[in-house]
Scaffold this active site. Structure first.
Site, PDB file in Angstrom:
ATOM      1  N   ALA A  20      19.547   3.371  16.339  1.00  0.00           N
ATOM      2  CA  ALA A  20      19.599   4.768  16.767  1.00  0.00           C
ATOM      3  C   ALA A  20      18.222   5.232  17.243  1.00  0.00           C
ATOM      4  O   ALA A  20      17.226   5.061  16.534  1.00  0.00           O
ATOM      5  CB  ALA A  20      20.074   5.649  15.617  1.00  0.00           C
ATOM      6  N   GLU A  53       9.984  -0.097  -0.788  1.00  0.00           N
ATOM      7  CA  GLU A  53       8.698  -0.776  -0.983  1.00  0.00           C
ATOM      8  C   GLU A  53       7.696  -0.407   0.099  1.00  0.00           C
ATOM      9  O   GLU A  53       6.501  -0.261  -0.161  1.00  0.00           O
ATOM     10  CB  GLU A  53       8.924  -2.292  -1.012  1.00  0.00           C
ATOM     11  CG  GLU A  53       7.683  -3.127  -1.255  1.00  0.00           C
ATOM     12  CD  GLU A  53       7.075  -2.912  -2.642  1.00  0.00           C
ATOM     13  OE1 GLU A  53       6.014  -2.270  -2.706  1.00  0.00           O
ATOM     14  OE2 GLU A  53       7.672  -3.360  -3.637  1.00  0.00           O
ATOM     15  N   ILE A  77       1.848  -4.418   0.764  1.00  0.00           N
ATOM     16  CA  ILE A  77       1.460  -4.782  -0.601  1.00  0.00           C
ATOM     17  C   ILE A  77       2.625  -4.546  -1.550  1.00  0.00           C
ATOM     18  O   ILE A  77       3.123  -3.435  -1.653  1.00  0.00           O
ATOM     19  CB  ILE A  77       0.245  -3.964  -1.084  1.00  0.00           C
ATOM     20  CG1 ILE A  77      -0.902  -4.096  -0.099  1.00  0.00           C
ATOM     21  CG2 ILE A  77      -0.164  -4.400  -2.477  1.00  0.00           C
ATOM     22  CD1 ILE A  77      -2.063  -3.156  -0.384  1.00  0.00           C
ATOM     23  N   LYS A 109       2.304   9.591  -1.523  1.00  0.00           N
ATOM     24  CA  LYS A 109       2.357   8.290  -2.190  1.00  0.00           C
ATOM     25  C   LYS A 109       2.065   8.445  -3.682  1.00  0.00           C
ATOM     26  O   LYS A 109       2.702   7.797  -4.521  1.00  0.00           O
ATOM     27  CB  LYS A 109       1.385   7.330  -1.521  1.00  0.00           C
ATOM     28  CG  LYS A 109       1.852   6.933  -0.116  1.00  0.00           C
ATOM     29  CD  LYS A 109       0.732   6.378   0.735  1.00  0.00           C
ATOM     30  CE  LYS A 109       1.263   5.920   2.089  1.00  0.00           C
ATOM     31  NZ  LYS A 109       0.173   5.553   3.020  1.00  0.00           N
TER      32      LYS A 109
END
Lengths: 451, 451
Positions: A60, A144, A151, A220
């Site tokens: 998309a 992840e 990492i 994060k």
């Protein structure tokens, strides 16, 4: 009740008919096109690892016309993202932004698809509702790639350390700001100049706000804190300071102190007698040159995880870029696809602990202060006295007269490093200092970390 | 066929009756007692993370009488390991050694229990048969603790990088030898002296053979190679050289070259045109002081993983010790227990690639040689000539007369670093050199790595 050994997986691949996992991709930018390339180049390997073949059923995009390079088959492009997600077993969201990503992920889950996303902003803002939707629909949500690019960090924290007790996660998780601070350190240049250069090189966006103001690092931090402490930590719970205030003078002062300035994301379990709280914060800090994080250069990421039993662990690698991020995305794709084949599901969000959030004011940190003062006897003593009156003790102090500018000789710069002090006390002390006529300006207030 | 979303897991915990996972422990040494302590201290947390409570139903030991400290409840001790494993859903093997560990793990699986083990020697020797047994009985086999202690490495390689293509894994995975080499480097002492000290401090076993001869590092290399390259790599496929031949002269020579000697485990995908092979090897090597592995001190472990898309990743932490190893064991316990509760199973062994093993002779590596020769004109030229006649080109050469011993002035030591050369050519060249009367002894043959 004692669960028996799991039955042979209902969806186990039938030798005669190899199963297929239908993959829909949302977005075909730098990450998306690399995901498509890796799926095409490695599909043979991936089929072995998954026990099923990945079939990309659509990609998309907003504009079908645009050329997207050799890895994106134009026949797969569609603007009907809503329709696409209902035709997939696994939806990979690499379009970024809050909407339409959020709605598309939710409708994908509603129609029974598992989701892999690299969207830290969305997870930081709406993670909880997304986890709940995944739970409700019995699908998986993996991310992840949302923190520290290639990492492996989410999986180690969620799974490898699941039997341990994480105390602290501290790291460099934003490549752009690390590139900028690293270049300022190496060249002595001012930030504006370095940011412009980073933009030319593609290390910084045209609008660098999300990076330099620490929003990306804070997103994060909220994801890491939620996982590490089994507590919902929203973006609003993260104390955020960007790097825009960091000057070449600060870098030079840090050098003199044998330190390097890095933008750190720190999430921590604060234990105070019986009471436990979670602190999540992002700020530029002076760390000793000998600290492993000090030598993390350019756009690399590195993260320390401290756990009660495991001790200190460090993870290092490329935190951004299309190809490294695609590696993390594809690792999740294989993991989620395996669950489709084998049955069962991955770890769900757990926020059973629901620890209270510690305000920044309650923390005890070490500070670096830079003040411009009138260059006359008594001023330094007065500044030191003011700090100590608030229980802030000084570890090092350094005064030098201003040798340039029209009023040279009349002004001096004082650099002060403190021992651990309460943030609140520092705030009050700084108010008082700024009210002193002899204190002409408070030029920098930074923290020291990594002792 | 297209697998549908997994059904709600059959074993999902019933709110009224919280499920219990019966855990049997084989061994109650430094790791085992720490596993018991962590289960007791964190069982509340673990229950939340697993969705079931862990109940330790027994601890198999050889001698019930021995005192095992406060964390081992004597009431749980039994010498009937065979009987114990049949009463468990999850068996944790931390006794070490090949037998009876192997038979016990197999009977545990036969009776439907999943297994968590830290036994690298057993995995390296019998991994394949253990994986097959797990497969046959539909149970899980996890072993994060078998390599690099607390450092998450197995899971990242098996799962996080499952969508990528691993090219190389190189690291320090034996704490004892790193402690010994590190101490030799810092103090200049000879190895025997340092090993004795390491034994006093508990960093080396009474019989240090498994560590100093590289058997432990080789076992880990075989496990890493099998996972990274989806190929069965047995202990016999790993080229192994220990550190016993490393002298204080070698350390000093390395220092002069700006290098540090480390025992490295290296597993690598060797691509030669269309042909791919796997190389697995363990040897002491001189790496540049600037290489991150050079600064890994004492008993710490660090591992570099290079993958096609992810690039270079580094993992660092405590590679041994009861508590760190227990953290890795417990992470596996939680993971396996979750699968018991959620249904499904973890990644199985996959050796679909079955790449051929490259013999050490076929590799191209850089060498460091130390020779004692007669100190007279022409000898150095003759040595250099012999090497070049076998296509071995020299990068640096360093000759100095021996200034001690009775025959000082008559002998000299030559230190040579070469460019990449075929191992086989070096073997032949060394035979020729040792036959030269002017070459009195070949004192060292080491590799250079980490360029």
């Amino acid at each position: 009740m004692t669960p028996a050994a799991p039955d042979p997986a209902p969806d186990a691949p039938d030798a005669s008919v190899p199963p297929v996992i239908r993959v829909a991709l949302l977005g075909a930018g730098t990450v998306g096109s690399e995901v498509l390339r890796l799926i095409r180049e490695h599909n043979g390997d991936l089929a072995h690892r998954i026990g099923a073949r990945l079939e990309v059923v659509g990609v998309a995009v907003r504009d079908i016309g645009r050329d997207r390079g050799p890895h994106v088959d134009p026949a797969l492009l569609t603007t009907d993202a809503e329709g696409l997600v209902t035709r997939a077993d696994l939806v990979v969201e690499v379009m970024g932004g809050i909407e339409p990503a959020r709605s598309l992920i939710l409708s994908a889950m509603e129609s029974g698809a598992s989701v892999v996303t690299a969207n830290k902003a969305l997870l930081a803002q709406d993670g909880t509702s997304l986890y709940e939707a995944a739970d409700r629909h019995g699908v998986d949500l993996s991310f992840e790639a949302a923190v520290a690019g290639a990492i492996p960090l989410i999986r180690p924290i969620r799974e490898s350390l699941a039997g341990d007790r994480i105390q602290r996660v501290m790291g460099i998780v934003n490549g752009t700001t690390n590139f900028v601070l690293d270049a300022m350190t190496r060249t002595g240049a001012e930030q504006a100049e370095v940011v412009a250069r980073a933009q030319e090189l593609g290390y910084a966006e045209a609008d660098p706000t999300a990076d330099v103001e620490g929003y990306d690092a804070a997103a994060k931090a909220s994801i890491l804190a939620s996982l590490a402490f089994h507590t919902r930590v929203g973006l609003g719970d993260v104390h955020r300071e960007g790097i825009t205030a960091v000057t070449s003078d600060d870098i030079a002062a840090a050098r003199r102190m044998g330190r390097t300035i890095k933008l750190l994301s720190i999430v921590e379990r604060i234990v105070d007698g019986q009471e436990e709280r979670v602190s999540a914060r992002v700020y530029p800090a002076l760390i000793p040159d000998s600290h492993p994080l000090a030598s993390v250069s350019e756009a690399y990421n590195a993260v320390f995880v401290e756990a009660e039993a495991a001790g200190s662990l460090m993870f290092y690698g490329q935190g951004a870029g299309g190809t490294p991020t695609a590696s993390a995305v594809l690792g999740d794709v294989v993991g989620v696809a395996r669950l489709r084949v084998n049955g069962g599901y991955g770890p769900r969000e757990s926020h059973y602990a629901e620890l209270p959030i510690a305000g920044i004011g309650d923390l005890r940190t070490q500070f670096y202060l830079a003040l411009t003062v009138e260059d006359r006897p008594g001023v330094l003593a007065d500044v030191a006295g003011c700090l100590s009156s608030h229980g802030i003790s000084i570890s090092t102090i350094h005064q030098q007269p201003l040798t340039d500018g029209e009023d040279q000789g009349e002004r001096a710069v004082i650099g002060i490093a403190t021992h651990r002090s309460r943030e609140q006390s520092m705030t009050v002390a700084l108010d008082e200092l700024s009210a002193r006529p002899a204190v002409l300006s408070i030029d920098s207030v930074l923290r020291l970390e990594g002792e």
